[in-house]
Enzyme design. Structure first.
Site, PDB file in Angstrom:
ATOM      1  N   PRO A 124       0.807  -1.228   0.000  1.00  0.00           N
ATOM      2  CA  PRO A 124       0.000   0.000   0.000  1.00  0.00           C
ATOM      3  C   PRO A 124       0.839   1.277   0.000  1.00  0.00           C
ATOM      4  CG  PRO A 124      -0.220  -1.170   2.094  1.00  0.00           C
ATOM      5  CD  PRO A 124       0.603  -2.033   1.212  1.00  0.00           C
ATOM      6  N   GLU A 126       2.446  -6.955   8.134  1.00  0.00           N
ATOM      7  CA  GLU A 126       2.673  -5.517   8.246  1.00  0.00           C
ATOM      8  C   GLU A 126       3.705  -5.027   7.244  1.00  0.00           C
ATOM      9  OE1 GLU A 126       0.679  -3.739  10.250  1.00  0.00           O
ATOM     10  OE2 GLU A 126      -0.228  -5.707  10.553  1.00  0.00           O
ATOM     11  N   ARG A 183      -3.563  -8.020 -21.260  1.00  0.00           N
ATOM     12  CA  ARG A 183      -4.344  -7.574 -22.417  1.00  0.00           C
ATOM     13  C   ARG A 183      -3.553  -6.652 -23.341  1.00  0.00           C
ATOM     14  NH1 ARG A 183      -7.237  -3.599 -21.497  1.00  0.00           N
ATOM     15  NH2 ARG A 183      -9.039  -4.251 -22.687  1.00  0.00           N
ATOM     16  N   ASP A 210      -9.397   1.516 -25.125  1.00  0.00           N
ATOM     17  CA  ASP A 210      -9.737   1.371 -23.715  1.00  0.00           C
ATOM     18  C   ASP A 210      -9.828   2.716 -23.027  1.00  0.00           C
ATOM     19  OD1 ASP A 210      -9.637  -1.321 -23.768  1.00  0.00           O
ATOM     20  OD2 ASP A 210      -7.575  -1.460 -23.030  1.00  0.00           O
TER      21      ASP A 210
HETATM   22  N1  ADE Z   1      -1.081  -4.751  -0.256  1.00  0.00           N
HETATM   23  C1  ADE Z   1      -1.966  -4.266   0.640  1.00  0.00           C
HETATM   24  N2  ADE Z   1      -2.641  -3.243   0.124  1.00  0.00           N
HETATM   25  C2  ADE Z   1      -2.178  -3.048  -1.144  1.00  0.00           C
HETATM   26  C3  ADE Z   1      -2.476  -2.132  -2.182  1.00  0.00           C
HETATM   27  N3  ADE Z   1      -3.388  -1.177  -2.044  1.00  0.00           N
HETATM   28  N4  ADE Z   1      -1.805  -2.240  -3.342  1.00  0.00           N
HETATM   29  C4  ADE Z   1      -0.855  -3.178  -3.494  1.00  0.00           C
HETATM   30  N5  ADE Z   1      -0.526  -4.078  -2.554  1.00  0.00           N
HETATM   31  C5  ADE Z   1      -1.190  -4.013  -1.382  1.00  0.00           C
END
Ligand code: ADE
Length: 258
Positions: free
Chosen positions: A88, A115, A153, A168
Site C-alpha cells: 500500500p 505488516e 491484455r 480502452d
Molecule cells: N497490499 C496491501 N494493500 C495493497 C495495495 N493497495 N496495493 C498493493 N498491494 C497491497
C-alpha cells in the site's frame, strides 16, 4: 512474457488463472505464469516466513532470507527482469505503468503480507514498489493479479480481433464512451440514432463527445494530461465542451499550486 508470483498463499492464484482471457493467453503460450511458495525457501524447523518487528509494534514482518532465496530461484538468467513489490505504500499502478512494464521479459511480483516485508530485502532486491489504490488489502496477492490482468491484455496476440486495447479507457487519456448492443429499445430506452447512421465520422464524433463528457464528470484530473488534435478541438468547441475542458484543466492547475 513471464510472470513470477512470490507468495505464501499459492492457492490464491488457482482459479483466477483458469478463466477467460488469462486462461486463453496461458494455453496459447502467449504468457507464462509461475507461482513460487516463499515458505519452501524458509530453512528453519517451522518454516517461518515472518517474525515480530524489531522496536515493537503490531503484526508480523516478512523475513528477508526466504524472500531472497525464493527470488533467486525465480530469476531466469538472460531475461530482462523487473522485481515489483506490491504494497500500500508503493507508487500508484496505472495504465501507463502497465504499458511500461510490458517492456520487460520477466516480471517478478512479490506479494507482501502482514505488516510489510523487511526493509533490507526491499532495498537490495526490489526495483519498484507498486500500490493498486488508496486502500489496504490483506496482502499483495490480489494486487499482483490486478497487475497481471491489466498487463496481459496489452501483450501482442493476447486480445483477438475486435478486442483491441487501443480504445480502452485510459489508453488514450479519456474514459471510454458508453456501449450499446441489441435490442435497439430496452425498457423504453432507445440506442442513440447516430450509431445506426453508418456515418463513421459522426459515430467517432459522438463517441469523442461522450468520452469527454464522462471524463469531465468523473475524472477531470485526467484532462490535464490530454492533448487534443485540432480536429478534436473543433468538435469540442462546436459542442460547447472546449471551454469546460479548459476550465477543468485550469481548476486542476490552480489546485496544484495551492
Ligand atoms: N497490499 C496491501 N494493500 C495493497 C495495495 N493497495 N496495493 C498493493 N498491494 C497491497
Amino acid at each position: 512474457m513471464i510472470f513470477d508470483f512470490l507468495t505464501i498463499f499459492p492457492e490464491f492464484f488457482v482459479s483466477p488463472l483458469q478463466e477467460g482471457i488469462i486462461r486463453r493467453a496461458l494455453n496459447d503460450g502467449k504468457v507464462e505464469v509461475r507461482i513460487h511458495n516463499i515458505r519452501e525457501y524458509a530453512t528453519d524447523r517451522h518454516r517461518m516466513t515472518d517474525d515480530r518487528p524489531f522496536g515493537g509494534g503490531e503484526g508480523m514482518v516478512m523475513k528477508p532470507e526466504p524472500l531472497a532465496a525464493c527470488l533467486q530461484s525465480a530469476r531466469t538468467a538472460g531475461l530482462r527482469s523487473r522485481v515489483v513489490l506490491l504494497s500500500p505504500v508503493g507508487q500508484r499502478f496505472t495504465q501507463r505503468t502497465a504499458e511500461r512494464l510490458t517492456g520487460y521479459d520477466q516480471l517478478i511480483l512479490v506479494c507482501g503480507r502482514y505488516e510489510g516485508v523487511d526493509e533490507r530485502f526491499r532495498e537490495r532486491y526490489v526495483d519498484e514498489e507498486l500500490s493498486i489504490g488508496d486502500y489496504v488489502l490483506t496482502g499483495g496477492e490480489l494486487a499482483a493479479l490486478v497487475v497481471l490482468d491489466a498487463m496481459i491484455r496489452l501483450l501482442p496476440g493476447v486480445l483477438g480481433c475486435g478486442e483491441s486495447a487501443v480504445n480502452d479507457s485510459f489508453s488514450c487519456g479519456l474514459l471510454k464512451h458508453r456501449q450499446y448492443t441489441r435490442p435497439r429499445v430496452f425498457e423504453g430506452m432507445a440506442v442513440p440514432d447516430v450509431l445506426f447512421s453508418g456515418d463513421h465520422a459522426a459515430v467517432a464524433r459522438h463517441r469523442l463527445l461522450e468520452s469527454v463528457t464522462l471524463t469531465l464528470q468523473r475524472r477531470p484530473d485526467l484532462l490535464s494530461a490530454m492533448t487534443f488534435t485540432p480536429a478534436e478541438r473543433k468538435i469540442l468547441r462546436q459542442a460547447g465542451l472546449l471551454a469546460q475542458v479548459e476550465a477543468a484543466v485550469e481548476a486542476m492547475t490552480s489546485e496544484d499550486l495551492k
